[in-house]
Design a protein around this motif. Structure first.
Motif, PDB file in Angstrom:
ATOM      1  N   SER A 269       0.835  -1.210   0.000  1.00 49.93           N
ATOM      2  CA  SER A 269       0.000   0.000   0.000  1.00 49.93           C
ATOM      3  C   SER A 269       0.868   1.257   0.000  1.00 49.93           C
ATOM      4  N   ARG A 270       0.237   2.357  -0.367  1.00 51.24           N
ATOM      5  CA  ARG A 270       0.862   3.672  -0.312  1.00 51.24           C
ATOM      6  C   ARG A 270      -0.192   4.676   0.165  1.00 51.24           C
ATOM      7  N   VAL A 271       0.218   5.592   1.027  1.00 50.04           N
ATOM      8  CA  VAL A 271      -0.665   6.664   1.489  1.00 50.04           C
ATOM      9  C   VAL A 271      -0.059   8.004   1.080  1.00 50.04           C
ATOM     10  N   HIS A 272      -0.824   8.806   0.348  1.00 49.64           N
ATOM     11  CA  HIS A 272      -0.368  10.142  -0.069  1.00 49.64           C
ATOM     12  C   HIS A 272      -1.377  11.171   0.420  1.00 49.64           C
ATOM     13  N   THR A 273      -0.898  12.193   1.106  1.00 46.40           N
ATOM     14  CA  THR A 273      -1.752  13.337   1.432  1.00 46.40           C
ATOM     15  C   THR A 273      -1.345  14.478   0.506  1.00 46.40           C
ATOM     16  N   LEU A 274      -2.249  14.834  -0.385  1.00 48.82           N
ATOM     17  CA  LEU A 274      -1.963  15.847  -1.412  1.00 48.82           C
ATOM     18  C   LEU A 274      -2.553  17.184  -0.952  1.00 48.82           C
ATOM     19  N   HIS A 275      -1.672  18.055  -0.464  1.00 51.70           N
ATOM     20  CA  HIS A 275      -2.132  19.326   0.105  1.00 51.70           C
ATOM     21  C   HIS A 275      -2.446  20.342  -0.993  1.00 51.70           C
ATOM     22  N   LYS A 276      -3.618  20.956  -0.864  1.00 50.28           N
ATOM     23  CA  LYS A 276      -4.074  21.994  -1.810  1.00 50.28           C
ATOM     24  C   LYS A 276      -3.850  21.537  -3.259  1.00 50.28           C
ATOM     25  N   CYS A 277      -4.408  20.389  -3.575  1.00 50.12           N
ATOM     26  CA  CYS A 277      -4.139  19.810  -4.899  1.00 50.12           C
ATOM     27  C   CYS A 277      -5.219  20.110  -5.932  1.00 50.12           C
ATOM     28  N   ILE A 278      -6.444  20.403  -5.496  1.00 49.11           N
ATOM     29  CA  ILE A 278      -7.523  20.617  -6.471  1.00 49.11           C
ATOM     30  C   ILE A 278      -8.231  21.948  -6.192  1.00 49.11           C
ATOM     31  N   PRO A 279      -8.249  22.852  -7.182  1.00 43.64           N
ATOM     32  CA  PRO A 279      -8.993  24.110  -7.003  1.00 43.64           C
ATOM     33  C   PRO A 279     -10.492  23.839  -6.956  1.00 43.64           C
ATOM     34  N   GLN A 280     -11.195  24.684  -6.241  1.00 47.60           N
ATOM     35  CA  GLN A 280     -12.645  24.554  -6.116  1.00 47.60           C
ATOM     36  C   GLN A 280     -13.326  25.661  -6.910  1.00 47.60           C
ATOM     37  N   TYR A 281     -14.162  25.246  -7.860  1.00 46.80           N
ATOM     38  CA  TYR A 281     -14.819  26.208  -8.749  1.00 46.80           C
ATOM     39  C   TYR A 281     -16.129  26.652  -8.112  1.00 46.80           C
ATOM     40  N   THR A 282     -16.001  27.455  -7.052  1.00 49.79           N
ATOM     41  CA  THR A 282     -17.189  27.875  -6.329  1.00 49.79           C
ATOM     42  C   THR A 282     -18.020  28.845  -7.172  1.00 49.79           C
ATOM     43  N   VAL A 283     -19.266  29.030  -6.756  1.00 52.56           N
ATOM     44  CA  VAL A 283     -20.206  29.874  -7.518  1.00 52.56           C
ATOM     45  C   VAL A 283     -19.561  31.234  -7.815  1.00 52.56           C
ATOM     46  N   GLY A 284     -19.632  31.634  -9.072  1.00 51.97           N
ATOM     47  CA  GLY A 284     -19.015  32.893  -9.511  1.00 51.97           C
ATOM     48  C   GLY A 284     -17.603  32.712 -10.047  1.00 51.97           C
ATOM     49  N   HIS A 285     -17.163  31.457 -10.206  1.00 51.98           N
ATOM     50  CA  HIS A 285     -15.773  31.219 -10.595  1.00 51.98           C
ATOM     51  C   HIS A 285     -15.443  31.772 -11.984  1.00 51.98           C
ATOM     52  N   LYS A 286     -16.365  31.659 -12.895  1.00 46.44           N
ATOM     53  CA  LYS A 286     -16.099  32.140 -14.268  1.00 46.44           C
ATOM     54  C   LYS A 286     -15.820  33.649 -14.251  1.00 46.44           C
ATOM     55  N   ARG A 287     -16.621  34.372 -13.511  1.00 43.03           N
ATOM     56  CA  ARG A 287     -16.421  35.831 -13.409  1.00 43.03           C
ATOM     57  C   ARG A 287     -15.093  36.122 -12.708  1.00 43.03           C
ATOM     58  N   ARG A 288     -14.772  35.316 -11.700  1.00 36.58           N
ATOM     59  CA  ARG A 288     -13.519  35.488 -10.955  1.00 36.58           C
ATOM     60  C   ARG A 288     -12.326  35.379 -11.903  1.00 36.58           C
ATOM     61  N   VAL A 289     -12.331  34.333 -12.730  1.00 39.16           N
ATOM     62  CA  VAL A 289     -11.235  34.109 -13.682  1.00 39.16           C
ATOM     63  C   VAL A 289     -11.199  35.223 -14.724  1.00 39.16           C
ATOM     64  N   ASP A 290     -12.372  35.615 -15.215  1.00 35.34           N
ATOM     65  CA  ASP A 290     -12.435  36.707 -16.196  1.00 35.34           C
ATOM     66  C   ASP A 290     -11.839  37.993 -15.618  1.00 35.34           C
ATOM     67  N   ASN A 291     -12.136  38.279 -14.355  1.00 34.71           N
ATOM     68  CA  ASN A 291     -11.621  39.499 -13.716  1.00 34.71           C
ATOM     69  C   ASN A 291     -10.102  39.451 -13.541  1.00 34.71           C
ATOM     70  N   ILE A 292      -9.591  38.267 -13.216  1.00 37.48           N
ATOM     71  CA  ILE A 292      -8.136  38.114 -13.059  1.00 37.48           C
ATOM     72  C   ILE A 292      -7.435  38.376 -14.393  1.00 37.48           C
ATOM     73  N   ARG A 293      -7.965  37.781 -15.458  1.00 29.70           N
ATOM     74  CA  ARG A 293      -7.337  37.964 -16.774  1.00 29.70           C
ATOM     75  C   ARG A 293      -7.540  39.390 -17.292  1.00 29.70           C
ATOM     76  N   LYS A 294      -8.658  39.995 -16.925  1.00 27.01           N
ATOM     77  CA  LYS A 294      -8.909  41.391 -17.304  1.00 27.01           C
ATOM     78  C   LYS A 294      -7.899  42.309 -16.608  1.00 27.01           C
ATOM     79  N   TYR A 295      -7.564  42.000 -15.360  1.00 24.69           N
ATOM     80  CA  TYR A 295      -6.570  42.774 -14.612  1.00 24.69           C
ATOM     81  C   TYR A 295      -5.217  42.739 -15.330  1.00 24.69           C
TER      82      TYR A 295
END
Length: 474
Positions: free
Chosen positions: A411-437
């Protein structure tokens, strides 16, 4: 014109590949870790005939993103292990709910019977969608759970959509954005008043796969045509998925792309003539940076000059995931399939179990991957249990759910810290604003990877390609 890539995961390596193809050299990739590949990690036990994957293990050959990855795989001449739609791993997907293992329907016929954990035929959920009006006001976004409950009912939201989101991003469907993760379904409702109605209209209109023509000027990749013809559902790579980033690094190195490992960028300073990177206490001037780092790792690099951008990047949350790989001697599964997911309403510490030895030959062993934590990591693992405690917990639930009496031999045990971003409500606008900046302040910085364009392997590779193709380097 000098370009640097930050991050040697799949998206960063892909950015290097597409930069080389479009602009040539000079080009350097900086990776903080002593290896490339990011979360893609394969452990090949040649002596025992099996592979442990602590990250993804299969790729779907679907649509423009799937065709794009196959073009890359074809260029790298990698050996593919296809799984067709008729394969048991493609047909059989399960849930563990209400104390039993439940097979999800795999044909239209399955919509008409009552299959646990559901209490009524699934076609009734589709009828509900047909008669449910869309929201009176145009919604910008909502959670996937809210969307599914509104259109198809609470049972579908709890036992179909919620576990699926656990499998995609280890997230809580009550927080994840439907507009970002299921934009097609959301737009069908907004445009046509219903998901099923919109799907039927789109099919009737014969909507083509947008973007494929512009992406593949020389015609679509041969491997993609083969995948369509042979009806691949997914595929793996001989030797494990880590072969992909390793081969990409070799390919780039042979073409004089400098891949620097154990070289972490500590700061970015933007000026009129480009950007200075602080790497190992030295200032490295470049004209442009393509950054594939997680948003939370980029944020401190830009904080001094651009605190607002840093704050926006930190608004993208990440979750920790525990991955436990197990090998048992012999073939112990009573039911073959791709694996199982556990709905959050069951309140168990595991998100799902992948049946690796059903997907690929594992030398007569039963090989499983147990995923735990995610959105609920602190609830189950907040007191930082030992690897043995984690393994014991995973083993207990695997034995209980799958009726396996043996303990794992390896067996192998891996704890992957902060490995997957969470696309919470409003994420598309969030990304658009970052790229607009970035555009507003004319920063010589492009962003690619899972935080901005999707969590799958196909998504991060295509993200890199599109960011590179948007560049206008002098």
């Amino acid at each position: 014109m000098t370009t640097a890539v930050l991050g040697g995961g799949l998206s960063g390596l892909s950015a290097g590949y597409y930069l080389l193809r479009r602009f040539g050299k000079p080009l350097t990739i900086y990776e903080a870790a002593p290896r490339v590949g990011g979360w893609v990690r394969s452990e090949f036990r040649k002596d025992r005939g099996f592979i442990f994957e602590s990250g993804p293990r299969t790729i779907r050959p679907v649509g423009v993103p799937g065709a794009n990855t196959l073009e890359l795989v074809e260029e790298l001449q990698l050996d593919i292990k296809p799984i067709t739609r008729s394969h048991v791993a493609a047909r059989n997907r399960m849930l563990y709910a209400k104390g039993q293992l439940c097979m999800l329907p795999n044909s239209p016929k399955g919509l008409f019977g009552v299959m646990p954990p559901f209490t009524k035929p699934l076609y009734k959920a589709l009828l509900r969608d047909l008669v449910t009006q869309s929201t009176p006001a145009k919604l910008e976004d909502e959670s996937i759970y809210s969307f599914a409950e509104r259109r198809f009912g609470k049972e579908i939201a709890d036992y179909a959509i919620s576990p699926m989101i656990c499998g995609i991003c280890a997230g809580d469907a009550r927080e994840i954005s439907v507009r970002f993760l299921m934009e097609g379904l959301f737009e069908k409702e907004q445009k046509y008043g219903g998901v099923l109605k919109g799907s039927l209209i789109a099919r009737f209109k014969g909507k083509v796969d947008e973007g494929k023509e512009g992406l593949f000027a020389q015609g679509q990749p041969k491997l993609y045509s083969q995948a369509v013809q042979e009806k691949w559902a997914m595929y793996g790579l001989t030797g494990g998925l880590e072969i992909l980033p390793r081969t990409m690094r070799k390919y780039l190195g042979e073409r004089d792309v400098n891949v620097q490992l154990s070289n972490e960028c500590k700061n970015l300073t933007f000026g009129n003539s480009g950007v200075r990177m602080t790497v190992k206490d030295a200032d490295v001037p470049v004209d442009h940076i393509v950054c594939s780092l997680p948003a939370h790792k980029l944020a401190p690099l830009v904080k001094v000059q651009h605190p607002s951008l840093s704050a926006q990047l930190l608004d993208i949350p990440y979750v920790d995931v525990v991955v436990v790989n197990m090998q048992f001697q012999g073939q112990l599964l009573k039911q073959d399939g791709f694996g199982l997911l556990v709905p959050p309403v069951e309140k168990l510490p595991i998100l799902g179990v992948i049946f690796d030895s059903c997907c690929f030959d594992m030398g007569g062993n039963t090989v499983l991957t147990v995923m735990m934590g995610g959105h609920w990591f602190d609830k189950w693992f907040g007191d930082r249990p030992s690897q043995k405690q984690i393994l014991d917990l995973a083993t207990h639930h695997v034995q209980e759910i799958l009726g396996i009496r043996d303990d794992p031999k390896f067996s192998r045990v891996h704890t992957l810290h902060k490995c997957i971003p969470q696309y919470t409500v409003g994420h598309k606008r969030r990304v658009d604003n970052i790229r607009k900046y970035l555009k507003t302040y004319k920063l010589p910085l492009s962003l690619c990877g899972a935080a901005y364009d999707g969590v799958g392997i196909n998504d991060v590779i295509l993200s890199a390609r599109r960011q590179v193709e948007a560049l206008q380097l002098a």
